[in-house]
Enzyme design. Structure first.
Site, PDB file in Angstrom:
ATOM      1  CB  SER A  55      -2.753  -3.842  -6.541  1.00 54.77           C
ATOM      2  OG  SER A  55      -2.118  -3.083  -5.532  1.00 54.77           O
ATOM      3  CG  HIS A  57      -2.380   0.026   0.888  1.00 59.55           C
ATOM      4  ND1 HIS A  57      -3.023  -1.002   0.239  1.00 59.55           N
ATOM      5  CD2 HIS A  57      -3.334   0.988   1.091  1.00 59.55           C
ATOM      6  CE1 HIS A  57      -4.306  -0.710   0.082  1.00 59.55           C
ATOM      7  NE2 HIS A  57      -4.516   0.506   0.574  1.00 59.55           N
TER       8      HIS A  57
END
Length: 380
Positions: free
Chosen positions: A203, A193
């Site tokens: 992602s 993150h």
């Protein structure tokens, strides 16, 4: 430290083999299919991936509206926020698609931050900088209670080293299958993150890029973002990520995550194949209709959009066939006069849907749902 890539079981290997067989067959079919309708299908699949991935983050725009926005339509009834998020993600996805055959390619922190700027640059602020690692903590809150952190990312001080390790991993072939590596890259990035916002879409986009770089299929046919965006699958997606724990704990077995992704690859390949099959049949029916009606074959592209996607706009038809404004207007007016199409909406936002004399067989084929099999269920 990154998550270790799990070894595949014999059952996993069988699922991978089935996915590979479907993807190679689809590649062969696309190479031998008229480009006119495959281009429309490519655009739809891109729009579907954008719509689905954004919907996971709460930005809800229908696939056909995303297509219209991609075509430059201004009179699309979506909020300004959803418009900006859609166009930003579409621009990033378009760039990712161009990288599938780029020579002298390598992953880098600069590439990832550049993609993030394309996605989030319109929301850049001191609190949430775009194209830069985050400067503070980041939380994924529980969807039912924003006061509860379902996941807390690693400390901001750890992010540069973790991302350096990830980039090294991305540029090193560890012998794992490309689809498995793409799934692992998704898990690595979403778990680190590294940005203040946009981590989920980044992602999923990295996974799409890695699959596209494999080269078996064009990136438009490779993404599983549309599959992840289906409501039931989105819930499973969140559940799989939640199983990794509330904090960054990479020293664990992630076999379940790999199997979840292999299921996604398998069912998305089925879905794309089904859409290709339906598209081929619908195009053939509409071509026969145009020939029987003694009209120009170019109208088939307009009728195809109506059958497959529910509507067509004048501008889309005009661009698809390389027509002048007057030619496109005349063709659509003639189709309305013959009640093949019915106009809906104001002049600038007008679209055309199926009329009373639209070929019913084409609509029946387009609307017939397909059945997906689950690769890990014994009764498939």
């Amino acid at each position: 430290m990154l998550f270790p890539t799990p070894a595949l079981s014999r059952e996993d290997d069988q699922v991978v083999a089935e996915i590979e067989a479907m993807r190679h067959e689809l590649r062969h079919q696309l190479r031998n299919t008229p480009a006119k309708w495959t281009e429309g299908l490519r655009k739809f699949l891109t729009a579907d991936a954008v719509a689905a991935s954004n919907s996971i983050e709460g930005f809800r725009v229908s696939t056909v509206d995303v297509e219209d926005l991609m075509d430059g339509e201004r009179d699309v009834e979506v909020s300004e926020v959803n418009r900006e998020e859609t166009l930003a993600y579409q621009r990033m996805m378009t760039y990712i698609q161009t990288l599938h055959d780029a020579t002298d390619f390598s992953y880098s922190k600069g590439l990832l931050n550049g993609l993030h700027w394309m996605l989030q640059g319109h929301r850049h602020s001191i609190r949430k900088p775009a194209g830069q690692w985050r400067r503070g903590p980041v939380y994924v809150t529980d969807p039912r209670d924003p006061g509860i952190a379902a996941y807390t990312g690693p400390d901001a001080e750890e992010v540069p080293a973790l991302m350096a390790e990830l980039v090294d991993w991305l540029n090193t072939d560890d012998g794992s299958h490309a689809l498995v590596r793409a799934a692992m890259a998704h898990l690595h990035l979403v778990s680190i993150h590294p940005w203040a916002d946009g981590n989920g879409r980044m992602s999923r986009s990295l996974q799409t890029l890695m699959i596209a770089r494999e080269g078996v299929l064009a990136p438009e046919f490779s993404s599983i973002e549309a599959w992840l965006g289906r409501p039931g699958n989105t819930w499973e997606y969140y559940r799989e990520l939640a199983l990794r724990g509330p904090r960054y704990l990479p020293d664990q077995d992630v076999t379940d995550w790999i199997r979840f992704n292999l299921t996604a690859y398998h069912q998305q390949a089925q879905t794309v194949q089904g859409r290709v099959d339906r598209s081929r049949v619908v195009w053939g029916i509409l071509s026969d209709f145009a020939e029987t009606a003694a009209t120009d074959e170019r109208i088939v592209s307009a009728l195809y959009d109506v059958a497959m996607f529910g509507r067509v706009r004048r501008s889309r038809y005009e661009h698809a066939e390389g027509l002048s404004l007057q030619q496109a207007q005349r063709d659509l007016r003639d189709l309305v006069t013959s009640e093949v199409l019915t106009p809906v909406g104001r002049t600038r936002a007008r679209m055309y849907v199926a009329g009373p004399h639209f070929p019913e067989q084409a609509l029946e084929v387009a609307r017939t749902p397909m059945t997906l099999t689950h690769p890990y269920q014994a009764d498939r």
